[in-house]
Design a protein around this motif. Sequence first.
Motif, PDB file in Angstrom:
ATOM      1  N   LYS A   1       0.863  -1.192   0.000  1.00 51.67           N
ATOM      2  CA  LYS A   1       0.000   0.000   0.000  1.00 51.67           C
ATOM      3  C   LYS A   1       0.892   1.232   0.000  1.00 51.67           C
ATOM      4  N   THR A   2       0.528   2.194  -0.837  1.00 46.88           N
ATOM      5  CA  THR A   2       1.266   3.458  -0.912  1.00 46.88           C
ATOM      6  C   THR A   2       0.294   4.610  -0.724  1.00 46.88           C
ATOM      7  N   ARG A   3       0.658   5.532   0.144  1.00 45.92           N
ATOM      8  CA  ARG A   3      -0.142   6.731   0.368  1.00 45.92           C
ATOM      9  C   ARG A   3       0.746   7.938   0.157  1.00 45.92           C
ATOM     10  N   THR A   4       0.295   8.859  -0.669  1.00 44.06           N
ATOM     11  CA  THR A   4       1.076  10.072  -0.898  1.00 44.06           C
ATOM     12  C   THR A   4       0.145  11.272  -0.975  1.00 44.06           C
ATOM     13  N   GLU A   5       0.533  12.326  -0.294  1.00 42.95           N
ATOM     14  CA  GLU A   5      -0.230  13.582  -0.325  1.00 42.95           C
ATOM     15  C   GLU A   5       0.713  14.686  -0.760  1.00 42.95           C
ATOM     16  N   GLU A   6       0.412  15.277  -1.904  1.00 43.59           N
ATOM     17  CA  GLU A   6       1.266  16.297  -2.491  1.00 43.59           C
ATOM     18  C   GLU A   6       0.695  17.688  -2.223  1.00 43.59           C
ATOM     19  N   PRO A   7       1.453  18.575  -1.575  1.00 48.64           N
ATOM     20  CA  PRO A   7       0.981  19.951  -1.394  1.00 48.64           C
ATOM     21  C   PRO A   7       0.908  20.668  -2.733  1.00 48.64           C
ATOM     22  N   VAL A   8      -0.085  21.525  -2.896  1.00 47.54           N
ATOM     23  CA  VAL A   8      -0.249  22.258  -4.151  1.00 47.54           C
ATOM     24  C   VAL A   8      -0.480  23.734  -3.860  1.00 47.54           C
ATOM     25  N   THR A   9      -0.194  24.537  -4.870  1.00 48.29           N
ATOM     26  CA  THR A   9      -0.478  25.968  -4.776  1.00 48.29           C
ATOM     27  C   THR A   9      -1.893  26.214  -5.297  1.00 48.29           C
ATOM     28  N   ALA A  10      -2.231  27.476  -5.512  1.00 50.17           N
ATOM     29  CA  ALA A  10      -3.596  27.829  -5.876  1.00 50.17           C
ATOM     30  C   ALA A  10      -3.902  27.463  -7.325  1.00 50.17           C
ATOM     31  N   GLY A  11      -5.158  27.073  -7.572  1.00 53.59           N
ATOM     32  CA  GLY A  11      -5.632  26.848  -8.932  1.00 53.59           C
ATOM     33  C   GLY A  11      -5.711  25.394  -9.332  1.00 53.59           C
ATOM     34  N   PHE A  12      -6.498  25.140 -10.374  1.00 50.81           N
ATOM     35  CA  PHE A  12      -6.701  23.776 -10.855  1.00 50.81           C
ATOM     36  C   PHE A  12      -5.459  23.184 -11.521  1.00 50.81           C
ATOM     37  N   PRO A  13      -4.708  23.930 -12.335  1.00 54.37           N
ATOM     38  CA  PRO A  13      -3.492  23.336 -12.912  1.00 54.37           C
ATOM     39  C   PRO A  13      -2.536  22.806 -11.844  1.00 54.37           C
ATOM     40  N   ALA A  14      -2.389  23.543 -10.749  1.00 58.77           N
ATOM     41  CA  ALA A  14      -1.519  23.085  -9.667  1.00 58.77           C
ATOM     42  C   ALA A  14      -2.064  21.831  -9.009  1.00 58.77           C
ATOM     43  N   LEU A  15      -3.375  21.756  -8.854  1.00 57.55           N
ATOM     44  CA  LEU A  15      -4.006  20.559  -8.281  1.00 57.55           C
ATOM     45  C   LEU A  15      -3.755  19.351  -9.167  1.00 57.55           C
ATOM     46  N   VAL A  16      -3.905  19.525 -10.473  1.00 61.14           N
ATOM     47  CA  VAL A  16      -3.667  18.434 -11.420  1.00 61.14           C
ATOM     48  C   VAL A  16      -2.206  17.986 -11.358  1.00 61.14           C
ATOM     49  N   GLU A  17      -1.276  18.929 -11.317  1.00 56.49           N
ATOM     50  CA  GLU A  17       0.139  18.582 -11.232  1.00 56.49           C
ATOM     51  C   GLU A  17       0.437  17.818  -9.938  1.00 56.49           C
ATOM     52  N   GLY A  18      -0.270  18.165  -8.862  1.00 58.67           N
ATOM     53  CA  GLY A  18      -0.101  17.434  -7.611  1.00 58.67           C
ATOM     54  C   GLY A  18      -0.520  15.980  -7.754  1.00 58.67           C
ATOM     55  N   HIS A  19      -1.649  15.744  -8.423  1.00 59.72           N
ATOM     56  CA  HIS A  19      -2.090  14.369  -8.652  1.00 59.72           C
ATOM     57  C   HIS A  19      -1.120  13.634  -9.576  1.00 59.72           C
ATOM     58  N   GLN A  20      -0.573  14.327 -10.564  1.00 56.34           N
ATOM     59  CA  GLN A  20       0.416  13.699 -11.445  1.00 56.34           C
ATOM     60  C   GLN A  20       1.621  13.236 -10.647  1.00 56.34           C
ATOM     61  N   ARG A  21       2.104  14.072  -9.737  1.00 56.65           N
ATOM     62  CA  ARG A  21       3.256  13.695  -8.906  1.00 56.65           C
ATOM     63  C   ARG A  21       2.910  12.515  -8.006  1.00 56.65           C
ATOM     64  N   ALA A  22       1.695  12.511  -7.473  1.00 53.91           N
ATOM     65  CA  ALA A  22       1.290  11.412  -6.594  1.00 53.91           C
ATOM     66  C   ALA A  22       1.247  10.089  -7.350  1.00 53.91           C
ATOM     67  N   VAL A  23       0.717  10.098  -8.568  1.00 53.79           N
ATOM     68  CA  VAL A  23       0.663   8.874  -9.372  1.00 53.79           C
ATOM     69  C   VAL A  23       2.079   8.393  -9.701  1.00 53.79           C
ATOM     70  N   VAL A  24       2.975   9.311 -10.008  1.00 55.40           N
ATOM     71  CA  VAL A  24       4.357   8.939 -10.306  1.00 55.40           C
ATOM     72  C   VAL A  24       5.009   8.287  -9.091  1.00 55.40           C
ATOM     73  N   ARG A  25       4.746   8.801  -7.911  1.00 47.99           N
ATOM     74  CA  ARG A  25       5.325   8.204  -6.700  1.00 47.99           C
ATOM     75  C   ARG A  25       4.831   6.771  -6.509  1.00 47.99           C
ATOM     76  N   ILE A  26       3.560   6.540  -6.787  1.00 53.21           N
ATOM     77  CA  ILE A  26       3.022   5.180  -6.680  1.00 53.21           C
ATOM     78  C   ILE A  26       3.666   4.278  -7.722  1.00 53.21           C
ATOM     79  N   ALA A  27       3.763   4.761  -8.951  1.00 52.75           N
ATOM     80  CA  ALA A  27       4.389   3.973 -10.012  1.00 52.75           C
ATOM     81  C   ALA A  27       5.848   3.667  -9.685  1.00 52.75           C
ATOM     82  N   ASP A  28       6.568   4.620  -9.125  1.00 54.02           N
ATOM     83  CA  ASP A  28       7.974   4.399  -8.784  1.00 54.02           C
ATOM     84  C   ASP A  28       8.116   3.384  -7.653  1.00 54.02           C
ATOM     85  N   ALA A  29       7.160   3.372  -6.729  1.00 53.30           N
ATOM     86  CA  ALA A  29       7.182   2.357  -5.667  1.00 53.30           C
ATOM     87  C   ALA A  29       6.987   0.963  -6.266  1.00 53.30           C
TER      88      ALA A  29
END
Length: 202
Positions: A157-185
């Motif tokens: 099991k992998t849990r990752t929470e990525e801090p993001v700045t304001a706006g939807f593009p930043a939120l999307v980039e946060g989810h992209q980073r979280a998925v990459v961390r899971i894939a790398d695990a």
Amino acid sequence: MSMRARFLLMAVLIVGVAACASEPIQFYTLIPPDSAMPATGVAGAPYQIEMLPVETPTQIDGPQMVLRRGGGEILLLETRRWIAPVADEVRSAISNRLTRELGTADVYGLPRTRDAAIYRIKVELNRFESYLDRSALIEATWSVRKLDTGAAPLVCKTRTEEPVTAGFPALVEGHQRAVVRIADAIAASLRQMATAQAASCP
């Protein structure tokens, strides 16, 4: 209310409805640009992967973005959408990262083209939460198993929470980073398996 006042009120309502109806839909993807998440692996792995469809909670298994707010409030956004349902987006993003990171191919749904070991990967999303202007959180249970052997799968099991700045593009980039961390695990454990090491959860 006078006739003129009623007419003006009706006109304002019509304009407001038309404005809402014409608001453009913004689409996003969980697959980051290659330059954003460079791979560190090397090409030519002597094995292939089989990335199964991702399982996800019913509440988020759609293209619309779902925002969480305080007090258990959920906001479903009709004009902010993933380009595909969340489960498909997560599967594509993890597969894309693994094939680049491991230097191999995803052969899910394809006939075997060469005599190579195949590692089956299964991912189940436990949480996929979006907090606008705050963080992107993903929690996933995943397993890796080498096919055509009697070995039991490795389950982690992998849990990752990525801090993001304001706006939807930043939120999307946060989810992209979280998925990459899971894939790398997943990639780290799969490498252990492929080199006959005792595989463990990262």
